[in-house]
Design an enzyme around this catalytic site. Structure first.
Site, PDB file in Angstrom:
ATOM      1  N   ASN A 174      24.058   4.803  29.412  1.00 35.06           N
ATOM      2  CA  ASN A 174      24.790   6.331  30.139  1.00 35.06           C
ATOM      3  C   ASN A 174      24.706   6.983  29.079  1.00 35.06           C
ATOM      4  O   ASN A 174      24.744   6.604  27.965  1.00 35.06           O
ATOM      5  CB  ASN A 174      26.342   6.338  30.738  1.00 35.06           C
ATOM      6  CG  ASN A 174      26.979   7.141  30.366  1.00 35.06           C
ATOM      7  OD1 ASN A 174      26.398   7.877  31.766  1.00 35.06           O
ATOM      8  ND2 ASN A 174      27.824   7.756  30.096  1.00 35.06           N
ATOM      9  N   TYR A 178      31.368  14.059  24.335  1.00 38.53           N
ATOM     10  CA  TYR A 178      32.912  13.848  24.397  1.00 38.53           C
ATOM     11  C   TYR A 178      32.656  13.940  22.746  1.00 38.53           C
ATOM     12  O   TYR A 178      31.687  13.521  22.421  1.00 38.53           O
ATOM     13  CB  TYR A 178      32.811  12.168  24.756  1.00 38.53           C
ATOM     14  CG  TYR A 178      32.166  11.456  25.630  1.00 38.53           C
ATOM     15  CD1 TYR A 178      32.690  11.463  26.759  1.00 38.53           C
ATOM     16  CD2 TYR A 178      31.381  10.642  25.503  1.00 38.53           C
ATOM     17  CE1 TYR A 178      32.011  11.135  28.189  1.00 38.53           C
ATOM     18  CE2 TYR A 178      30.892   9.656  26.510  1.00 38.53           C
ATOM     19  CZ  TYR A 178      31.102  10.434  28.331  1.00 38.53           C
ATOM     20  OH  TYR A 178      30.599   9.832  28.812  1.00 38.53           O
ATOM     21  N   ARG A 179      34.038  14.854  22.872  1.00 43.40           N
ATOM     22  CA  ARG A 179      34.099  14.955  21.495  1.00 43.40           C
ATOM     23  C   ARG A 179      34.228  13.607  20.542  1.00 43.40           C
ATOM     24  O   ARG A 179      34.687  12.714  21.151  1.00 43.40           O
ATOM     25  CB  ARG A 179      35.095  16.526  21.313  1.00 43.40           C
ATOM     26  CG  ARG A 179      36.883  15.696  21.723  1.00 43.40           C
ATOM     27  CD  ARG A 179      37.533  17.191  21.560  1.00 43.40           C
ATOM     28  NE  ARG A 179      38.604  16.166  21.937  1.00 43.40           N
ATOM     29  CZ  ARG A 179      39.969  16.639  22.744  1.00 43.40           C
ATOM     30  NH1 ARG A 179      39.444  17.501  23.324  1.00 43.40           N
ATOM     31  NH2 ARG A 179      40.885  16.231  22.877  1.00 43.40           N
ATOM     32  N   TRP A 192      36.975   9.659  25.614  1.00 43.91           N
ATOM     33  CA  TRP A 192      36.480   9.147  26.410  1.00 43.91           C
ATOM     34  C   TRP A 192      37.573   9.677  27.282  1.00 43.91           C
ATOM     35  O   TRP A 192      38.675   8.859  27.793  1.00 43.91           O
ATOM     36  CB  TRP A 192      36.595   7.344  26.659  1.00 43.91           C
ATOM     37  CG  TRP A 192      35.211   7.067  25.904  1.00 43.91           C
ATOM     38  CD1 TRP A 192      33.726   8.414  25.575  1.00 43.91           C
ATOM     39  CD2 TRP A 192      34.476   6.400  25.301  1.00 43.91           C
ATOM     40  NE1 TRP A 192      33.111   7.336  24.887  1.00 43.91           N
ATOM     41  CE2 TRP A 192      33.113   6.841  24.750  1.00 43.91           C
ATOM     42  CE3 TRP A 192      35.506   4.732  24.889  1.00 43.91           C
ATOM     43  CZ2 TRP A 192      32.906   5.305  24.300  1.00 43.91           C
ATOM     44  CZ3 TRP A 192      34.385   4.018  24.468  1.00 43.91           C
ATOM     45  CH2 TRP A 192      33.324   3.858  24.445  1.00 43.91           C
ATOM     46  N   GLU A 277      20.676   9.496  32.471  1.00 44.90           N
ATOM     47  CA  GLU A 277      20.318  10.925  31.771  1.00 44.90           C
ATOM     48  C   GLU A 277      19.454  10.877  31.352  1.00 44.90           C
ATOM     49  O   GLU A 277      18.754  12.045  31.577  1.00 44.90           O
ATOM     50  CB  GLU A 277      21.659  11.003  31.164  1.00 44.90           C
ATOM     51  CG  GLU A 277      22.866  11.648  31.949  1.00 44.90           C
ATOM     52  CD  GLU A 277      23.962  10.413  32.460  1.00 44.90           C
ATOM     53  OE1 GLU A 277      25.157  10.491  32.705  1.00 44.90           O
ATOM     54  OE2 GLU A 277      23.160   9.145  31.954  1.00 44.90           O
ATOM     55  N   ASP A 326      40.238  23.538  23.298  1.00 46.30           N
ATOM     56  CA  ASP A 326      39.426  23.363  23.946  1.00 46.30           C
ATOM     57  C   ASP A 326      38.691  24.681  24.804  1.00 46.30           C
ATOM     58  O   ASP A 326      39.183  25.764  24.757  1.00 46.30           O
ATOM     59  CB  ASP A 326      40.341  22.238  24.928  1.00 46.30           C
ATOM     60  CG  ASP A 326      39.379  21.233  25.427  1.00 46.30           C
ATOM     61  OD1 ASP A 326      38.508  21.467  25.339  1.00 46.30           O
ATOM     62  OD2 ASP A 326      39.581  19.963  25.025  1.00 46.30           O
TER      63      ASP A 326
END
Length: 526
Positions: A174, A178-179, A192, A277, A326
């Site tokens: 995968n 994610y930051r 996550w 992906e 964010d």
């Protein structure tokens, strides 16, 4: 044509007049973010401003930083090699409409298409530019110009990483985005959220560890006590520990920074968990992604990436992460998340650090979200064929508002569509869904507002339900759990209990409109 790597993409942006080189000294602490925020919100000369390549970064002599690369409709089209995002939607429709061949001649006709599909799959190569420099001993994350974006951020954050994990049971890879908060030279947070695929890989590792721990102690306690060891959620981010035991062990992770634009975009696509992906990126770029083996972990990474971080997440370790400014326009508050330990860094010579910032819209991520909206409309229609079109307004920050037009065929269909959308992967987070008739242009907010507010009786037509909510939603009653609203703004039928006459919409007759069209220039109004 596909872009070979980030540098090929930068060259294309510059040729197209879509790139601005910044040679003045700029600090990656807050200053880059403020410059980029102003640029992305500019409306002249082009909405979204240019992509920015910073070449003189305080504390990082010789480093370069790319940001706002996806920050306009034109650049999103360029990134995916199309003149319109509907071209990709058309390709997806062709795949979805593919039928099994019934005869020999039909099978022969399909061979070129099948050969074309084979180009989408990634291929492993012996080495690549990402291996030009390999650092297994002396290395530091702080060597890169990682941004601190907003004043109250908990530190510097890697914001545009392709994070690669592997399902511990199936082996399927995968790639997610994610930051990652940088704690020190060799550790970061790993944000996550519990509904993300990598978080499920992490939980699966925990389950497997708990099962091993339970089996090891079974001889010393009763079966019922052994069965009581249950994996429990500890944080709103979905990090999981076992009640009565903490499974030891590690989960290998690799992070690619600065990939070609199609692969970077593929990392944010809400694809089904079973579809890699890397394949999506190959489909988008119409060429396979080349991969190389990592040095210290059993994973493959893009061969042409600018920077690769290899390492692991310790299964029994959580650490406070955040706050972080964010895309909601608010700070995500501090919470516990897994910790990523870097064991090796490989990179190209003079690597270019690719990053982004999020905040109050419009910003770069808004253009990426609109691209996802257009490209995946055919997949929504596959599950809900009555859908005509959808709009995720940028101000709705992806998960707060979806406007949907439908071809209404039976009573209650609007409510059926609401619940259908809430069952579609990441669309489950949609806080508000407004359903209108097929003749409403969902992208014209003025028209939607006029029709929707005229067509509803609030008590009758607003539906509330409870369910999973995005982890970034600070207003929900509990982390990750809250209410959602659907509004049936379609014309009401007698079979839905509406017995009053429904008025016609005001429109001018076509012959009068045509007559005035001919006279218009002579009226002197314009």
């Amino acid at each position: 044509m596909a872009y070979k790597d980030l540098r090929d993409w930068i060259a294309a942006l510059e040729r197209a007049g879509e790139l601005k080189r910044i040679r003045a000294e700029v600090d990656p602490i807050l200053e880059v973010a403020e410059i980029t925020d102003r640029t992305s919100k500019s409306k002249t000369p082009k909405p979204g401003g240019p992509a920015l390549l910073f070449e003189n970064l305080t504390g990082h002599p010789g480093s370069k930083l790319l940001i706002n690369q996806f920050g306009s409709e034109r650049r999103m089209q360029m990134a995916l090699g199309v003149d319109s995002l509907d071209e990709i939607a058309g390709r997806i429709r062709e795949l979805l409409n593919m039928k099994s061949p019934e005869g020999f001649l039909e099978k022969l006709k399909m061979l070129p298409m099948l050969a074309e599909m084979g180009k989408f799959f990634p291929r492993t190569v012996p080495t690549g530019p990402c291996k030009e420099v390999i650092k297994k001993d002396k290395f530091s994350l702080l060597d890169f110009p990682i941004l601190k974006c907003w004043p109250q951020d908990g530190g510097r954050f890697i914001t545009l990483p392709c994070v690669i994990t592997r399902d511990p049971r199936t082996g399927k890879r995968n790639v997610g985005m994610y930051r990652m908060q940088v704690y020190d030279e060799r550790t970061t947070g790993m944000h996550w959220q519990r509904q993300k695929v990598a978080a499920e890989h992490y939980r699966e590792r925990l389950r497997m560890g708990a099962q091993k721990a339970s089996a090891a102690t079974e001889s010393t306690r009763s079966p019922s006590a052994s069965a009581s060891v249950d994996i429990m959620a500890r944080s709103s981010g979905g990090s999981m520990l076992a009640e009565g035991t903490r499974p030891a062990g590690k989960m290998e992770v690799a992070v690619a920074i600065g990939t070609d634009p199609a692969l970077t975009f593929a990392a944010i696509v809400p694809a089904p968990p079973d579809v890699e992906e890397f394949i999506i990126a190959g489909f988008l770029r119409q060429q396979p992604v080349e991969l190389v083996k990592c040095e210290t972990v059993d994973l493959e990474v893009p061969a042409n990436a600018e920077i690769v971080l290899e390492g692991y997440v310790q299964l029994d370790e959580l650490r406070p992460e955040g706050p972080f400014g964010d895309h909601t326009g608010f700070y995500t508050l501090e919470d516990d998340y897994p910790v990523f330990h870097v064991t090796c860094i490989t990179h190209r010579r003079d690597p270019i650090y690719a990053t982004t910032i999020v905040g109050k819209p419009p910003m770069e991520d808004g253009w990426m979200g609109k691209a996802v909206e257009r490209i995946f409309l055919p997949l929504m229609k596959l599950n809900l064929p009555e859908i005509v079109d959808v709009n995720l307004p940028v101000e709705g920050i992806f998960h707060n508002l979806m406007i949907v037009s439908i071809r209404k065929s039976y009573p209650g269909q609007a409510r059926k569509v609401m619940h259908g959308i809430w069952s579609l992967g990441q669309a489950m987070f949609t806080k508000c869904i407004v359903v209108v008739d097929e003749d409403v242009n969902v992208h014209d907010i003025g028209e939607v507002t006029l029709k929707a507010l005229n067509n509803i009786d609030p008590e009758r037509d607003i539906q509330f339900t409870l369910g999973p909510i995005d982890s970034l939603d600070h207003a929900s009653r509990l982390p990750n759990y809250g209410s959602k609203m659907g509004i049936d703004a379609t014309r009401k039928w007698s079979t839905e209990g509406f017995s009053r006459p429904w008025p016609d919409e005001i429109t001018m007759s076509l012959n009068i409109k045509a007559m005035i069209d001919k006279k218009w220039k002579n009226l002197g109004i314009e």
